[in-house]
Design a protein around this motif. Structure first.
Motif, mmCIF file in Angstrom:
data_model
loop_
_atom_site.group_PDB
_atom_site.id
_atom_site.type_symbol
_atom_site.label_atom_id
_atom_site.label_comp_id
_atom_site.label_asym_id
_atom_site.label_seq_id
_atom_site.Cartn_x
_atom_site.Cartn_y
_atom_site.Cartn_z
ATOM 1 N N ASN A 177 33.619 41.436 32.433
ATOM 2 C CA ASN A 177 32.675 41.212 33.516
ATOM 3 C C ASN A 177 33.098 39.899 34.176
ATOM 4 O O ASN A 177 33.013 38.836 33.561
ATOM 5 C CB ASN A 177 31.252 41.092 32.969
ATOM 6 N N PRO A 178 33.617 39.928 35.395
ATOM 7 C CA PRO A 178 34.226 38.719 35.961
ATOM 8 C C PRO A 178 33.255 37.560 36.144
ATOM 9 O O PRO A 178 33.672 36.391 36.066
ATOM 10 C CB PRO A 178 34.796 39.191 37.296
ATOM 11 N N ARG A 212 41.488 21.297 30.673
ATOM 12 C CA ARG A 212 42.846 21.581 30.189
ATOM 13 C C ARG A 212 43.165 23.059 30.084
ATOM 14 O O ARG A 212 44.254 23.428 29.642
ATOM 15 C CB ARG A 212 43.050 20.910 28.828
ATOM 16 N N LEU A 213 42.245 23.946 30.500
ATOM 17 C CA LEU A 213 42.520 25.375 30.381
ATOM 18 C C LEU A 213 43.564 25.835 31.388
ATOM 19 O O LEU A 213 43.595 25.379 32.531
ATOM 20 C CB LEU A 213 41.230 26.186 30.597
ATOM 21 N N GLN A 214 44.420 26.755 30.926
ATOM 22 C CA GLN A 214 45.392 27.456 31.761
ATOM 23 C C GLN A 214 45.215 28.938 31.425
ATOM 24 O O GLN A 214 45.651 29.393 30.375
ATOM 25 C CB GLN A 214 46.825 27.007 31.444
ATOM 26 N N LEU A 215 44.554 29.679 32.313
ATOM 27 C CA LEU A 215 44.134 31.031 31.961
ATOM 28 C C LEU A 215 45.074 32.081 32.532
ATOM 29 O O LEU A 215 45.211 32.218 33.752
ATOM 30 C CB LEU A 215 42.712 31.295 32.452
ATOM 31 N N GLY A 216 45.706 32.832 31.644
ATOM 32 C CA GLY A 216 46.525 33.960 32.048
ATOM 33 C C GLY A 216 45.709 35.238 32.036
ATOM 34 O O GLY A 216 45.018 35.550 31.060
ATOM 35 N N VAL A 217 45.762 35.981 33.132
ATOM 36 C CA VAL A 217 45.038 37.243 33.267
ATOM 37 C C VAL A 217 46.017 38.316 33.736
ATOM 38 O O VAL A 217 47.088 38.012 34.255
ATOM 39 C CB VAL A 217 43.865 37.127 34.264
ATOM 40 N N ALA A 264 44.379 48.630 40.260
ATOM 41 C CA ALA A 264 43.420 48.301 41.313
ATOM 42 C C ALA A 264 42.121 47.765 40.722
ATOM 43 O O ALA A 264 41.519 46.826 41.259
ATOM 44 C CB ALA A 264 43.148 49.530 42.172
ATOM 45 N N ASP A 265 41.689 48.369 39.616
ATOM 46 C CA ASP A 265 40.467 47.913 38.957
ATOM 47 C C ASP A 265 40.625 46.468 38.489
ATOM 48 O O ASP A 265 39.750 45.619 38.725
ATOM 49 C CB ASP A 265 40.160 48.824 37.774
ATOM 50 N N ALA A 266 41.739 46.162 37.834
ATOM 51 C CA ALA A 266 41.976 44.799 37.364
ATOM 52 C C ALA A 266 42.081 43.826 38.530
ATOM 53 O O ALA A 266 41.567 42.698 38.459
ATOM 54 C CB ALA A 266 43.245 44.756 36.516
ATOM 55 N N ALA A 267 42.727 44.236 39.615
ATOM 56 C CA ALA A 267 42.888 43.349 40.775
ATOM 57 C C ALA A 267 41.532 42.959 41.358
ATOM 58 O O ALA A 267 41.321 41.801 41.747
ATOM 59 C CB ALA A 267 43.759 44.025 41.831
ATOM 60 N N ARG A 268 40.610 43.910 41.439
ATOM 61 C CA ARG A 268 39.271 43.585 41.958
ATOM 62 C C ARG A 268 38.552 42.601 41.039
ATOM 63 O O ARG A 268 37.888 41.666 41.501
ATOM 64 C CB ARG A 268 38.448 44.860 42.114
ATOM 65 N N ARG A 269 38.660 42.809 39.740
ATOM 66 C CA ARG A 269 37.983 41.920 38.795
ATOM 67 C C ARG A 269 38.580 40.509 38.848
ATOM 68 O O ARG A 269 37.868 39.508 38.763
ATOM 69 C CB ARG A 269 38.074 42.494 37.382
ATOM 70 N N ILE A 270 39.905 40.434 38.983
ATOM 71 C CA ILE A 270 40.555 39.126 39.097
ATOM 72 C C ILE A 270 40.096 38.409 40.352
ATOM 73 O O ILE A 270 39.786 37.209 40.339
ATOM 74 C CB ILE A 270 42.086 39.290 39.081
#
Length: 342
Positions: free
Chosen positions: A86-87, A104-109, A136-142
């Motif tokens: 849930n973004p 200091r977070l570096q978040l990879g998604v 497409a689903d992941a792109a919208r959430r990102i």
């Protein structure tokens, strides 16, 4: 290369020789790994996120704990499968962990890699709509997540809100600067180029979804350059960052020799090399394991085009051997970083 960090899957099992036998031990030992990394002088502690497996799955409580026990190193994810997220809730959790860690977070998604569940996101309450695709689903959430952590207005104000009528409420808490520290885990050249267009930093793994017969480092270096070119052409401010992952086993004493010598022997016999295989229905190039003393590792890594052109090297660690042994290899990695920088 300017930075080196570790990347841990946080596996646990009761297999003979495992020093991380339960979920509780995996959590506490991951925090100890971060402390050991900072003590040894390397630059980052990154964790892999998987679901429905005996490894790390819920990163933000763990990142907050790692942040509370360290003061200098980067803390990252490599990567979060956004189809499970849930973004907006993730934006709250990420900002909270980043504030605890002092920014200091570096978040990879990313869209994520194959998971053991037949349809894990659907079990989490996020089934794909008709005609939709995982990408497409992941792109919208990102995109929604990035809006939220940037402090943009999200929700129309209700009658009890302490804002002017018509204003949108942002997600709270807000951690300034976090929106500039989001990475995309790209599998191929096109997804790397897309990350550059969107202004996200680039994470590239121990494999690339392309198979030309060339070494992984050569193929991956093209991916990194395509990303940088797309970043420049899009006009994004700041310096784009790139990371590549490698399996590296430094042999520096009798204990590391005991554990890693079989890999060194395989290397001597010619069985350790880049491979062509298939993942996610795509023919791909998989990287070899680097094993040996520091002189050997330095020589071989200097010949890896992607390692030498990326600014960050993430080393996958055998976390089941425990934080004490990995503390020894972290010290070796810090020296290796300094050698490669000369």
């Amino acid at each position: 290369m300017r930075k080196v960090g570790f990347l841990s899957f946080g596996w646990w099992s009761a297999a003979p020789g495992s020093k991380v036998r339960t979920a509780e031990e995996a959590m506490t030992d991951t925090i100890r790994l971060a402390e050991a990394a900072e003590d040894a002088g390397i630059d980052g502690a990154w964790i892999r996120v998987h679901h429905f497996e005996q490894c790390l799955s819920s990163p933000f409580p763990l990142l907050a704990a790692m942040g509370a026990r360290t003061s200098r190193i980067e803390l990252g994810t490599g990567v979060i499968n956004m189809r499970y997220e849930n973004p907006l809730y993730m934006a709250e959790a990420a900002a909270t962990a980043d504030l605890v860690a002092g920014g200091r977070l570096q978040l990879g998604v990313s869209r994520g890699s194959p998971e053991p569940a037949a349809d894990g996101p659907a079990e989490f309450g996020y089934p794909l709509g008709f005609g939709d695709s995982p990408s497409a689903d992941a792109a919208r959430r990102i995109a929604r997540f990035r809006e939220a952590i940037a402090g943009e207005g999200i929700a129309p104000a209700g009658p009890r809100a302490h804002v002017r009528a018509g204003e949108l409420l942002p997600i709270q808490p807000h951690s300034p600067g976090l929106s500039d520290r989001i990475w995309y885990g790209a599998g191929g050249i096109e997804s790397g180029r897309r990350a550059g267009e969107l202004g996200m930093h680039l994470m590239s793994s121990t494999l690339v979804l392309e198979a030309t017969g060339e070494p992984l480092g050569v193929v991956q270096a093209r991916q990194l350059e395509a990303f940088r070119q797309a970043w420049r052409e899009a006009g994004h401010a700041g310096e784009p960052r790139t990371s590549v992952s490698r399996s590296i086993m430094p042999i520096v004493d009798d204990v590391t020799d005991t554990y890693f010598h079989p890999y060194l022997e395989r290397d001597r016999l010619g069985g350790n090399r880049d491979q062509i295989g298939e993942i996610d229905n795509t023919v791909s190039t998989f990287g070899k394991t680097y094993v040996g003393d520091l002189d050997k590792l330095e020589r071989e890594l200097r010949e890896d085009d992607a390692v030498m052109t990326a600014d960050t090297l993430l080393v996958t660690v055998p976390n089941q051997l425990g934080a004490d042994l990995n503390r020894t290899t972290f010290g070796a990695l810090a020296e290796l970083r300094d050698r490669l920088a000369r």
